[in-house]
Design a protein around this motif. Structure first.
Motif, short mmCIF file in Angstrom:
data_model
loop_
_atom_site.label_atom_id
_atom_site.label_comp_id
_atom_site.label_asym_id
_atom_site.label_seq_id
_atom_site.Cartn_x
_atom_site.Cartn_y
_atom_site.Cartn_z
N TYR A 1 5.25 -11.10 -10.88
CA TYR A 1 4.49 -11.39 -9.67
C TYR A 1 5.16 -10.76 -8.46
CZ TYR A 1 1.89 -14.77 -12.46
OH TYR A 1 1.10 -15.35 -13.42
N VAL A 2 4.41 -9.92 -7.76
CA VAL A 2 4.86 -9.33 -6.50
C VAL A 2 3.87 -9.74 -5.42
CG1 VAL A 2 5.90 -7.37 -7.71
CG2 VAL A 2 3.54 -7.19 -6.87
N THR A 3 4.20 -9.45 -4.17
CA THR A 3 3.32 -9.82 -3.06
C THR A 3 3.10 -8.64 -2.15
OG1 THR A 3 4.27 -12.06 -3.10
CG2 THR A 3 2.94 -11.45 -1.18
N LEU A 4 1.87 -8.28 -1.93
CA LEU A 4 1.50 -7.34 -0.88
C LEU A 4 0.32 -7.94 -0.13
CD1 LEU A 4 1.43 -3.58 -0.61
CD2 LEU A 4 -0.71 -4.78 -0.15
N HIS A 5 0.50 -8.14 1.18
CA HIS A 5 -0.57 -8.71 1.98
C HIS A 5 -1.54 -7.61 2.38
CE1 HIS A 5 1.29 -12.54 1.88
NE2 HIS A 5 2.32 -12.21 2.62
N VAL A 6 -2.75 -7.71 1.85
CA VAL A 6 -3.76 -6.67 2.03
C VAL A 6 -4.23 -6.67 3.47
CG1 VAL A 6 -5.92 -5.72 1.16
CG2 VAL A 6 -4.46 -7.10 -0.35
N GLY A 7 -4.18 -5.51 4.11
CA GLY A 7 -4.47 -5.42 5.53
C GLY A 7 -5.80 -4.79 5.86
N ILE A 8 -5.92 -4.38 7.11
CA ILE A 8 -7.18 -3.93 7.67
C ILE A 8 -7.67 -2.62 7.07
CG2 ILE A 8 -6.14 -2.65 9.56
CD1 ILE A 8 -9.35 -4.81 9.56
N ASN B 1 0.08 -16.97 1.56
CA ASN B 1 -0.95 -16.62 2.53
C ASN B 1 -0.57 -15.35 3.29
OD1 ASN B 1 -3.00 -18.69 2.39
ND2 ASN B 1 -1.46 -20.12 3.15
N GLY B 2 -1.59 -14.49 3.52
CA GLY B 2 -1.29 -13.32 4.33
C GLY B 2 -2.31 -12.20 4.25
N SER B 3 -3.22 -12.20 3.29
CA SER B 3 -4.17 -11.10 3.12
C SER B 3 -5.48 -11.35 3.86
CB SER B 3 -4.47 -10.87 1.64
OG SER B 3 -3.40 -10.23 0.99
N VAL B 4 -6.14 -10.26 4.26
CA VAL B 4 -7.49 -10.37 4.82
C VAL B 4 -8.53 -9.86 3.82
CG1 VAL B 4 -6.66 -10.20 7.18
CG2 VAL B 4 -7.35 -8.12 5.99
N ALA B 5 -8.07 -9.48 2.64
CA ALA B 5 -8.97 -9.11 1.54
C ALA B 5 -8.25 -9.43 0.24
CB ALA B 5 -9.34 -7.63 1.59
N ALA B 6 -9.01 -9.77 -0.78
CA ALA B 6 -8.40 -10.15 -2.05
C ALA B 6 -7.93 -8.92 -2.82
CB ALA B 6 -9.42 -10.91 -2.90
N PRO B 7 -6.84 -9.07 -3.60
CA PRO B 7 -6.49 -8.05 -4.59
C PRO B 7 -7.45 -8.22 -5.77
CG PRO B 7 -4.91 -9.85 -4.67
CD PRO B 7 -5.87 -10.18 -3.56
N ASP C 1 0.37 -11.72 -5.92
CA ASP C 1 0.05 -13.13 -5.71
C ASP C 1 -0.22 -13.48 -4.25
OD1 ASP C 1 2.59 -13.04 -4.61
OD2 ASP C 1 3.53 -14.32 -6.13
N SER C 2 -0.60 -12.49 -3.44
CA SER C 2 -0.99 -12.78 -2.07
C SER C 2 -2.28 -13.60 -2.05
CB SER C 2 -1.20 -11.49 -1.29
OG SER C 2 -1.55 -11.75 0.05
N ARG C 3 -2.40 -14.46 -1.06
CA ARG C 3 -3.57 -15.33 -0.92
C ARG C 3 -4.33 -14.93 0.35
NH1 ARG C 3 -5.49 -19.77 -3.30
NH2 ARG C 3 -6.70 -21.26 -2.05
N VAL C 4 -5.66 -14.94 0.25
CA VAL C 4 -6.50 -14.53 1.37
C VAL C 4 -6.59 -15.65 2.40
CG1 VAL C 4 -8.78 -13.69 2.07
CG2 VAL C 4 -7.86 -13.08 -0.18
N LEU C 5 -6.35 -15.29 3.63
CA LEU C 5 -6.50 -16.23 4.74
C LEU C 5 -7.97 -16.46 5.07
CD1 LEU C 5 -3.88 -14.59 7.12
CD2 LEU C 5 -3.60 -16.83 6.04
N PRO C 6 -8.32 -17.65 5.58
CA PRO C 6 -9.66 -17.83 6.15
C PRO C 6 -9.68 -17.16 7.51
CG PRO C 6 -8.41 -19.85 6.34
CD PRO C 6 -7.53 -18.89 5.58
#
Length: 356
Positions: free
Chosen positions: A213-220, A184-190, A60-65
């Protein structure tokens, strides 16, 4: 194991540039790992392959602008930022703690920015370059009035992947988010989760399918190719994850009761496999937060996940290696070739695959 073993040729016209009009109208390739049979359906048929008592794991991570366009103070040079991750307990080059919003950031053109430089994005929203980061990044401190996330929403755009060859549009702010995105926290969508609608999730729960629901913030790492020649020589970027107690309980109860654990996307797999612990000869998921650089490739023994809903991934990518670990590299590549032959749409806004 050679990275080139995970290569394939994709016609560029099959790279999806926009999503389907309705999320679950996309196509779905269903691969039965036991029989090797491949079926061609639509994503709204996904519940035909799930049973009461199964569990879907959703990130359930959300992509940042996270993409910002600004100008270098003093010269007016145009600068592009891509925020990678917030730095907690940041310290300056002199070792002193820095209070405020400090981020590791990709910058372009990088040669124009050195410590001490400033970049202006709009009135009362600017960034100060503090230091050099890893792999050409910069450590920056944002200066602003008001609330950081509100200013970022005003100034930033959704960071569409580089293979989507168009500027981000207003519609991408929601199209490039799952309907269940929250933190909020990802730079790419799951991206596997992009196909779910709220209605489809309600139907899943009505059928007795449990949602964890888990959270992983997708990184670079999502944006960077594998540069090593040998798979084993590649190092993953570290990403932050959280497994709430409720999600751990749902997953562990499902396994105990004989239900099937179905990950929605590779990020969900990486989260729960990172959080797996062995107790009395049984693998369970432990609730909590942490950092993971887990790299899953053929030979890995899965501890929690049994099936996967995923998109079609880039050649020679760690994501393609991961799904090859769940099934078989040659059979995955054969399935990809069938998808190409049948004109499936690839990558983030493309079609989906179910590995049963």
């Amino acid at each position: 194991m050679q990275v080139n073993d995970f290569d394939y040729t994709l016609p560029t016209e099959l790279i999806a540039q926009t999503p389907t009009e309705k999320r679950d109208d996309c196509r779905l390739m269903v691969v039965n790992r036991a029989t090797g049979e491949i079926s061609h359906r639509h994503f709204y048929d996904i519940l035909d392959y799930l049973s009461e008592g199964d569990c879907l794991i959703l990130n359930d991570s959300r992509v940042l602008p996270a993409r910002l366009y600004g100008t270098k103070r003093g010269t007016g040079a145009k600068i592009e930022f891509l925020l990678i991750k917030r730095i907690q307990d940041a310290k300056g080059p002199d070792g002193r703690r820095i209070d405020g919003d400090v981020w590791e950031t990709m910058v372009r053109p990088g040669r124009r920015l050195k410590p001490g430089d400033w970049v202006d994005f709009r009135d009362n929203f600017a960034a100060e370059i503090l230091d050099y980061g890893k792999d050409g990044t910069r450590i920056v401190l944002f200066h602003y009035t008001g609330i950081f996330m509100e200013r970022l929403e005003e100034a930033g755009t959704i960071p569409l992947p580089p293979y989507i060859e168009r500027p981000a549009e207003a519609a991408d702010r929601e199209n490039y988010q799952t309907v269940y995105s929250h933190y909020n926290g990802s730079v790419a969508a799951p991206t596997a989760g992009l196909h779910f609608t709220e209605e489809l999730l309600r139907r899943a729960e009505a059928k007795g399918i449990r949602l964890a629901y888990v959270t992983l913030h997708v990184g670079i790492g999502t944006f960077r190719p594998v540069k090593a020649e040998q798979v084993e020589d590649h190092t993953m970027h570290v990403e932050e994850y959280t497994v709430p107690q409720q999600a751990a309980d749902i997953i562990n109860e499902t396994k105990q009761q004989g239900g099937r654990i179905v990950a929605v996307g590779t990020t969900s797999i990486r989260t729960v496999e990172s959080a797996a612990i062995e107790e009395d000869g049984t693998w369970k998921v432990k609730a909590g937060s942490g950092s993971t650089g887990i790299f899953i490739y053929p030979g890995y023994q899965f501890k929690v996940v049994e099936s996967l809903i995923t998109n079609f991934h880039l050649p020679k990518s760690t994501l393609l290696m991961l799904i090859s670990a769940l099934y078989d590299r040659e059979k995955i590549l054969a399935a990809y070739q069938e998808a190409i032959d049948k004109r499936y749409r690839f990558f983030s806004y493309g079609d989906a695959m179910l590995l049963l």
